[in-house]
Design a protein around this motif. Structure first.
Motif, short mmCIF file in Angstrom:
data_model
loop_
_atom_site.label_atom_id
_atom_site.label_comp_id
_atom_site.label_asym_id
_atom_site.label_seq_id
_atom_site.Cartn_x
_atom_site.Cartn_y
_atom_site.Cartn_z
N SER A 1 0.84 -1.19 0.00
CA SER A 1 0.00 0.00 0.00
C SER A 1 0.88 1.25 0.00
CB SER A 1 -0.89 0.02 1.25
OG SER A 1 -0.08 -0.01 2.41
N TYR A 2 2.20 0.97 -0.07
CA TYR A 2 3.18 2.06 -0.02
C TYR A 2 2.86 3.05 -1.09
CZ TYR A 2 7.70 4.34 -0.07
OH TYR A 2 8.70 5.24 -0.02
N PHE A 3 3.17 4.19 -0.78
CA PHE A 3 2.86 5.30 -1.65
C PHE A 3 2.52 4.91 -3.03
CE2 PHE A 3 6.29 6.24 1.11
CZ PHE A 3 7.35 5.53 0.66
N GLU A 4 1.63 5.64 -3.42
CA GLU A 4 1.29 5.66 -4.81
C GLU A 4 2.54 6.03 -5.60
OE1 GLU A 4 -1.63 8.73 -6.96
OE2 GLU A 4 -1.91 8.39 -4.91
N LYS A 5 3.43 6.85 -5.01
CA LYS A 5 4.59 7.29 -5.78
C LYS A 5 5.55 6.14 -6.07
CE LYS A 5 7.51 8.94 -1.94
NZ LYS A 5 8.17 10.10 -1.34
N GLY A 6 5.51 5.08 -5.21
CA GLY A 6 6.36 3.92 -5.49
C GLY A 6 5.96 3.27 -6.80
N ASN A 7 4.65 3.11 -7.00
CA ASN A 7 4.15 2.52 -8.25
C ASN A 7 4.38 3.44 -9.44
OD1 ASN A 7 2.72 -0.14 -7.61
ND2 ASN A 7 1.90 1.23 -6.03
N ILE A 8 4.21 4.75 -9.20
CA ILE A 8 4.45 5.72 -10.28
C ILE A 8 5.90 5.68 -10.72
CG2 ILE A 8 4.54 8.19 -10.82
CD1 ILE A 8 2.08 8.53 -9.00
N ASN A 9 6.81 5.62 -9.75
CA ASN A 9 8.24 5.54 -10.08
C ASN A 9 8.55 4.28 -10.87
OD1 ASN A 9 8.92 7.96 -8.83
ND2 ASN A 9 9.38 7.02 -6.87
N LEU A 10 7.93 3.16 -10.47
CA LEU A 10 8.17 1.90 -11.18
C LEU A 10 7.66 2.00 -12.62
CD1 LEU A 10 9.09 -1.03 -11.20
CD2 LEU A 10 6.86 -1.69 -10.30
N GLU A 11 6.49 2.59 -12.79
CA GLU A 11 5.94 2.76 -14.15
C GLU A 11 6.87 3.63 -15.00
OE1 GLU A 11 2.02 4.31 -13.83
OE2 GLU A 11 1.24 2.57 -12.75
N ASN A 12 7.38 4.69 -14.40
CA ASN A 12 8.26 5.59 -15.15
C ASN A 12 9.54 4.90 -15.59
OD1 ASN A 12 6.56 7.81 -15.03
ND2 ASN A 12 7.44 8.56 -13.11
N VAL A 13 10.13 4.13 -14.68
CA VAL A 13 11.39 3.49 -15.03
C VAL A 13 11.17 2.40 -16.08
CG1 VAL A 13 11.53 1.60 -13.33
CG2 VAL A 13 13.60 2.84 -13.97
N GLN A 14 10.01 1.75 -16.03
CA GLN A 14 9.70 0.73 -17.05
C GLN A 14 9.49 1.37 -18.42
OE1 GLN A 14 6.45 -1.29 -15.07
NE2 GLN A 14 7.83 -2.81 -14.15
N ILE A 15 8.96 2.58 -18.44
CA ILE A 15 8.83 3.31 -19.70
C ILE A 15 10.21 3.61 -20.28
CG2 ILE A 15 8.17 5.55 -20.70
CD1 ILE A 15 5.76 5.51 -18.74
N TYR A 16 11.14 4.05 -19.38
CA TYR A 16 12.51 4.31 -19.84
C TYR A 16 13.16 3.04 -20.38
CZ TYR A 16 12.37 8.86 -17.44
OH TYR A 16 12.06 10.13 -17.04
N LEU A 17 12.95 1.92 -19.67
CA LEU A 17 13.53 0.65 -20.11
C LEU A 17 12.97 0.22 -21.46
CD1 LEU A 17 13.66 -1.34 -16.76
CD2 LEU A 17 15.61 -0.73 -18.19
#
Length: 325
Positions: A295-311
């Protein structure tokens, strides 16, 4: 009742700081009467000062202010008392009243170093860099002139007990932000002569070397800061970032976890790696952060999505560069 007293004291502070009344003797008083009145005023002022200092030492700041204000009625141009009132208002988080007191002291004496130092720190906290730089530079220059330094622009004279150490420290930080790293480091070394074991100064000095990519020296100063104060959080975080940069992730995690939760530690390391363009490593840390706290921050999931876009973008670019079979 307590809130009423606090409000009453605040109102008195404002009235007396900006409507200071001067009391005097009538022209018909005899010489002996004048002498007696003068003696009583001196005794009364001394008594009020003693009471105010005792209350200040006992953390009774509102009562101390009340008595300092009464002293101020006798001499509205006493910069030391005005500074005392401002400092105590700061401790009570009455920032506006504190600033008015410091400004009043500077109206009396534009070169009053303690008030200049406080104004510079105040503007830095509010991210008004131009005014902070101006006040702090003036503070340091005047203090060095007091110490009989005739070449302030290139060298410094060792400080004494009257020197505003925090102002020097903050001024050095501003010089680092202005990319004047060598000048900033001179100030930090100067401070270490007076504050031989200061975790704050060691950390700021380490950060100065970090800014010029001298990570080895930076790391040494962060370690010295932690030797001086093992709980100093900024030193832990800054040292942790060097470990991240060097790929020493276990050491970084151990330091970060002393300051924040597991999830926050992994997320922050991931974010640093993402900014550094190390997306695959960042992905691992973001995923781990979410595992520690789904349930950790929404920002944790947002960061993961962003890095996957970069990858994904990197993979597409790599595929486009491959020659046809």
């Amino acid at each position: 009742m307590k809130n009423f007293i606090k409000k009453y004291l605040v109102n008195i502070s404002m009235f007396l700081l900006f409507s200071l009344a001067a009391s005097g003797c009538t022209s018909t008083s005899s010489q002996s009467d004048l002498h007696a009145k003068s003696k009583n005023v001196i005794q009364s002022k001394a008594e009020l000062m003693t009471i105010a200092k005792n209350e200040e030492n006992n953390n009774q700041f509102e009562k101390a202010i009340f008595n300092y204000i009464q002293v101020l009625e006798m001499d509205g141009k006493d910069t030391e008392i005005l500074y005392k009132i401002g400092s105590l208002q700061n401790k009570l988080h009455n920032t506006d009243l504190a600033i008015r007191a410091f400004n009043k002291a500077l109206e009396v004496d534009p070169d009053y170093i303690p008030a200049l130092a406080q104004m510079g720190i105040y503007y830095l906290e509010r991210k008004n860099m131009d005014k902070a730089r101006s006040f702090l530079k003036r503070t340091v220059m005047l203090d060095q002139q007091r110490l009989h330094n005739t070449n302030v622009s290139t060298s410094f004279i060792e400080l004494d007990q009257q020197s505003p150490l925090l102002a020097y420290n903050v001024y050095a930080v501003i010089n680092d932000l202005d990319s004047r790293h060598e000048y900033a480091q001179k100030i930090f070394y100067l401070l270490l002569k007076t504050q031989k074991n200061s975790a704050l100064v060691y950390t700021n000095l380490g950060y100065s070397f970090y800014l010029i990519n001298n990570y080895t020296v930076a790391k040494n100063y962060y370690k010295k800061a932690l030797d001086a104060d093992s709980n100093f959080e900024r030193a832990k975080l800054n040292l942790g970032l060097i470990y991240v940069r060097n790929g020493q992730y276990n050491k970084a995690v151990q330091l970060f976890k002393q300051v924040m939760t597991h999830a926050e530690a992994y997320n922050d390391i991931g974010y640093f790696l993402m900014l550094d363009g190390r997306y695959k490593e960042a992905e691992y840390f973001f995923q781990t952060a979410i595992e520690y706290s789904p349930s950790y921050f929404e920002k944790g999931n947002i960061n993961l999505e962003n890095v996957q876009i970069y990858l994904s973008a990197e993979n597409t670019y790599d595929t486009a560069l491959q020659p046809p079979l």
